[in-house]
Design a protein around this motif. Structure first.
Motif, PDB file in Angstrom:
ATOM      1  N   ARG A  54      31.981  67.213 -20.357  1.00 28.56           N
ATOM      2  CA  ARG A  54      31.398  66.162 -20.857  1.00 28.56           C
ATOM      3  C   ARG A  54      31.736  66.105 -22.487  1.00 28.56           C
ATOM      4  NH1 ARG A  54      31.926  62.004 -18.834  1.00 28.56           N
ATOM      5  NH2 ARG A  54      31.222  61.122 -20.970  1.00 28.56           N
ATOM      6  N   LEU A  55      31.841  67.338 -22.943  1.00 29.70           N
ATOM      7  CA  LEU A  55      31.814  67.797 -24.216  1.00 29.70           C
ATOM      8  C   LEU A  55      33.434  67.408 -24.821  1.00 29.70           C
ATOM      9  CD1 LEU A  55      30.540  68.762 -26.805  1.00 29.70           C
ATOM     10  CD2 LEU A  55      31.443  71.087 -26.229  1.00 29.70           C
ATOM     11  N   ALA A  56      34.276  67.677 -23.722  1.00 32.98           N
ATOM     12  CA  ALA A  56      35.775  67.379 -23.769  1.00 32.98           C
ATOM     13  C   ALA A  56      36.029  65.709 -23.652  1.00 32.98           C
ATOM     14  CB  ALA A  56      36.549  67.943 -22.635  1.00 32.98           C
ATOM     15  N   ALA A  57      35.077  65.062 -23.045  1.00 36.61           N
ATOM     16  CA  ALA A  57      35.388  63.617 -22.628  1.00 36.61           C
ATOM     17  C   ALA A  57      34.691  62.977 -23.809  1.00 36.61           C
ATOM     18  CB  ALA A  57      34.663  63.474 -21.235  1.00 36.61           C
ATOM     19  N   VAL A  58      33.742  63.400 -24.396  1.00 34.67           N
ATOM     20  CA  VAL A  58      33.075  62.586 -25.568  1.00 34.67           C
ATOM     21  C   VAL A  58      34.283  62.571 -26.735  1.00 34.67           C
ATOM     22  CG1 VAL A  58      31.541  62.930 -27.286  1.00 34.67           C
ATOM     23  CG2 VAL A  58      30.720  62.833 -24.919  1.00 34.67           C
ATOM     24  N   GLN A  70      24.334  58.688 -23.602  1.00 29.48           N
ATOM     25  CA  GLN A  70      23.679  59.242 -22.526  1.00 29.48           C
ATOM     26  C   GLN A  70      24.354  58.840 -21.286  1.00 29.48           C
ATOM     27  OE1 GLN A  70      19.468  58.352 -23.084  1.00 29.48           O
ATOM     28  NE2 GLN A  70      18.981  60.003 -24.294  1.00 29.48           N
ATOM     29  N   GLY A  71      24.011  59.671 -19.967  1.00 32.57           N
ATOM     30  CA  GLY A  71      24.565  58.987 -18.821  1.00 32.57           C
ATOM     31  C   GLY A  71      23.851  60.218 -17.831  1.00 32.57           C
ATOM     32  N   ASN A  72      24.451  59.994 -16.636  1.00 32.97           N
ATOM     33  CA  ASN A  72      23.974  60.814 -15.328  1.00 32.97           C
ATOM     34  C   ASN A  72      25.407  61.146 -14.608  1.00 32.97           C
ATOM     35  OD1 ASN A  72      21.354  60.673 -15.505  1.00 32.97           O
ATOM     36  ND2 ASN A  72      21.207  58.542 -14.646  1.00 32.97           N
ATOM     37  N   SER A  73      25.514  62.166 -13.979  1.00 34.04           N
ATOM     38  CA  SER A  73      26.508  62.616 -13.192  1.00 34.04           C
ATOM     39  C   SER A  73      26.767  61.638 -11.840  1.00 34.04           C
ATOM     40  CB  SER A  73      26.485  64.298 -12.596  1.00 34.04           C
ATOM     41  OG  SER A  73      25.388  64.351 -11.790  1.00 34.04           O
ATOM     42  N   ASP A  74      27.818  61.657 -11.378  1.00 31.44           N
ATOM     43  CA  ASP A  74      28.444  60.611 -10.356  1.00 31.44           C
ATOM     44  C   ASP A  74      27.496  60.819  -9.102  1.00 31.44           C
ATOM     45  OD1 ASP A  74      30.417  59.699 -11.606  1.00 31.44           O
ATOM     46  OD2 ASP A  74      31.830  60.828 -11.025  1.00 31.44           O
ATOM     47  N   ASP A  75      26.894  62.423  -9.088  1.00 30.49           N
ATOM     48  CA  ASP A  75      26.150  62.468  -7.924  1.00 30.49           C
ATOM     49  C   ASP A  75      24.441  62.233  -8.063  1.00 30.49           C
ATOM     50  OD1 ASP A  75      25.641  64.644  -9.522  1.00 30.49           O
ATOM     51  OD2 ASP A  75      26.225  66.279  -7.960  1.00 30.49           O
ATOM     52  N   GLY A  76      24.157  62.099  -9.503  1.00 30.10           N
ATOM     53  CA  GLY A  76      22.980  61.740  -9.921  1.00 30.10           C
ATOM     54  C   GLY A  76      22.187  63.333 -10.017  1.00 30.10           C
ATOM     55  N   TYR A  78      22.738  65.559 -12.486  1.00 28.71           N
ATOM     56  CA  TYR A  78      22.625  65.931 -13.913  1.00 28.71           C
ATOM     57  C   TYR A  78      22.522  64.658 -14.644  1.00 28.71           C
ATOM     58  CZ  TYR A  78      24.561  70.272 -12.137  1.00 28.71           C
ATOM     59  OH  TYR A  78      24.874  71.461 -10.976  1.00 28.71           O
ATOM     60  N   ALA A  79      21.845  64.931 -15.729  1.00 31.91           N
ATOM     61  CA  ALA A  79      21.580  63.959 -16.845  1.00 31.91           C
ATOM     62  C   ALA A  79      21.968  64.532 -17.988  1.00 31.91           C
ATOM     63  CB  ALA A  79      19.837  63.725 -16.843  1.00 31.91           C
ATOM     64  N   TRP A  80      22.586  63.872 -18.980  1.00 30.18           N
ATOM     65  CA  TRP A  80      23.525  64.487 -20.062  1.00 30.18           C
ATOM     66  C   TRP A  80      23.162  63.464 -21.262  1.00 30.18           C
ATOM     67  CZ3 TRP A  80      27.007  61.340 -22.401  1.00 30.18           C
ATOM     68  CH2 TRP A  80      27.762  60.561 -21.538  1.00 30.18           C
ATOM     69  N   THR A  81      23.019  64.143 -22.296  1.00 26.33           N
ATOM     70  CA  THR A  81      23.152  63.516 -23.787  1.00 26.33           C
ATOM     71  C   THR A  81      24.105  64.020 -24.666  1.00 26.33           C
ATOM     72  OG1 THR A  81      20.436  63.069 -23.247  1.00 26.33           O
ATOM     73  CG2 THR A  81      21.475  62.962 -25.644  1.00 26.33           C
ATOM     74  N   ALA A  82      24.973  63.346 -25.146  1.00 22.54           N
ATOM     75  CA  ALA A  82      25.729  63.717 -26.314  1.00 22.54           C
ATOM     76  C   ALA A  82      25.262  63.369 -27.400  1.00 22.54           C
ATOM     77  CB  ALA A  82      27.013  63.252 -25.676  1.00 22.54           C
ATOM     78  N   VAL A  83      25.464  63.963 -28.623  1.00 18.96           N
ATOM     79  CA  VAL A  83      24.849  63.709 -29.999  1.00 18.96           C
ATOM     80  C   VAL A  83      26.146  63.944 -30.982  1.00 18.96           C
ATOM     81  CG1 VAL A  83      23.573  64.203 -31.796  1.00 18.96           C
ATOM     82  CG2 VAL A  83      22.594  64.312 -29.573  1.00 18.96           C
ATOM     83  N   ILE A  84      26.735  63.057 -31.711  1.00 14.30           N
ATOM     84  CA  ILE A  84      27.955  63.014 -32.680  1.00 14.30           C
ATOM     85  C   ILE A  84      27.332  62.847 -34.040  1.00 14.30           C
ATOM     86  CG2 ILE A  84      30.102  62.254 -33.292  1.00 14.30           C
ATOM     87  CD1 ILE A  84      30.115  60.797 -30.222  1.00 14.30           C
ATOM     88  N   ALA A  85      27.455  63.787 -34.646  1.00 10.44           N
ATOM     89  CA  ALA A  85      27.117  63.774 -35.953  1.00 10.44           C
ATOM     90  C   ALA A  85      27.886  64.105 -37.194  1.00 10.44           C
ATOM     91  CB  ALA A  85      25.698  64.545 -36.348  1.00 10.44           C
ATOM     92  N   PRO A  86      28.085  63.858 -38.226  1.00 13.37           N
ATOM     93  CA  PRO A  86      29.176  64.446 -39.324  1.00 13.37           C
ATOM     94  C   PRO A  86      28.547  66.104 -39.380  1.00 13.37           C
ATOM     95  CG  PRO A  86      28.168  62.510 -40.146  1.00 13.37           C
ATOM     96  CD  PRO A  86      27.339  62.833 -38.783  1.00 13.37           C
ATOM     97  N   TYR A  87      29.647  66.958 -39.754  1.00 16.74           N
ATOM     98  CA  TYR A  87      29.427  68.100 -39.869  1.00 16.74           C
ATOM     99  C   TYR A  87      29.594  68.938 -41.277  1.00 16.74           C
ATOM    100  CZ  TYR A  87      29.896  73.253 -39.274  1.00 16.74           C
ATOM    101  OH  TYR A  87      29.603  74.648 -39.328  1.00 16.74           O
ATOM    102  N   ALA A  88      28.480  69.223 -41.894  1.00 20.57           N
ATOM    103  CA  ALA A  88      28.476  70.039 -43.197  1.00 20.57           C
ATOM    104  C   ALA A  88      28.429  71.550 -43.070  1.00 20.57           C
ATOM    105  CB  ALA A  88      27.362  69.495 -43.846  1.00 20.57           C
TER     106      ALA A  88
END
Length: 137
Positions: A54-58, A70-76, A78-88
């Protein structure tokens, strides 16, 4: 029955069975605990692999912009949440920040948390993060 014929008394046989039962119970608990640990390690391993994918796909599915996905895996499972933010970077100064805004590229911090159900009422999770560089939009 002569004196030369010998065998085990009932008391000796019962004592042997009690000892055998105690040792058997201890071994069973040991092996069931090891099996539980192996299952838990397998769950964490699968969740970590899913989080890495998921990290690579985002970072390649869409241009990077601040937000949460956010999303779920194909088999249901795993639930995942990706956060994208500027890096300092740590220890960043105002001069460095102003120089960074003038550059055509930007650093982004990507974080993915994958969670899955465990024992009833509990949830396990794995969190991974990385920093990526991308052209400004």
């Amino acid at each position: 029955m002569s004196m030369k014929e010998r065998g085990f008394s009932l008391l000796e046989v019962l004592a042997a069975f009690v000892i055998l039962a105690l040792v058997g119970t201890a071994l069973f608990r040991l092996f069931s605990g090891a099996l539980g640990n192996a299952t838990l390690a397998d769950e964490y391993s699968r969740a970590t692999l899913y989080a890495e994918s998921r990290l690579a796909a985002v970072s390649v599915e869409a241009p990077l912009k601040e937000g949460t996905v956010q999303g779920n895996s194909d088999d249901g499972r795993y639930a995942w949440t990706a956060v994208i933010a500027p890096y300092a970077p740590p220890g960043s100064t105002p001069d460095l920040d102003s120089a960074a805004t003038a550059m055509p590229v930007r650093l982004w911090k990507l974080g993915v948390t994958v969670s899955w159900p465990s024992t009833p009422g509990n949830e396990r999770s794995v969190a991974l993060s990385t920093v990526r560089i991308a052209m400004k939009e």
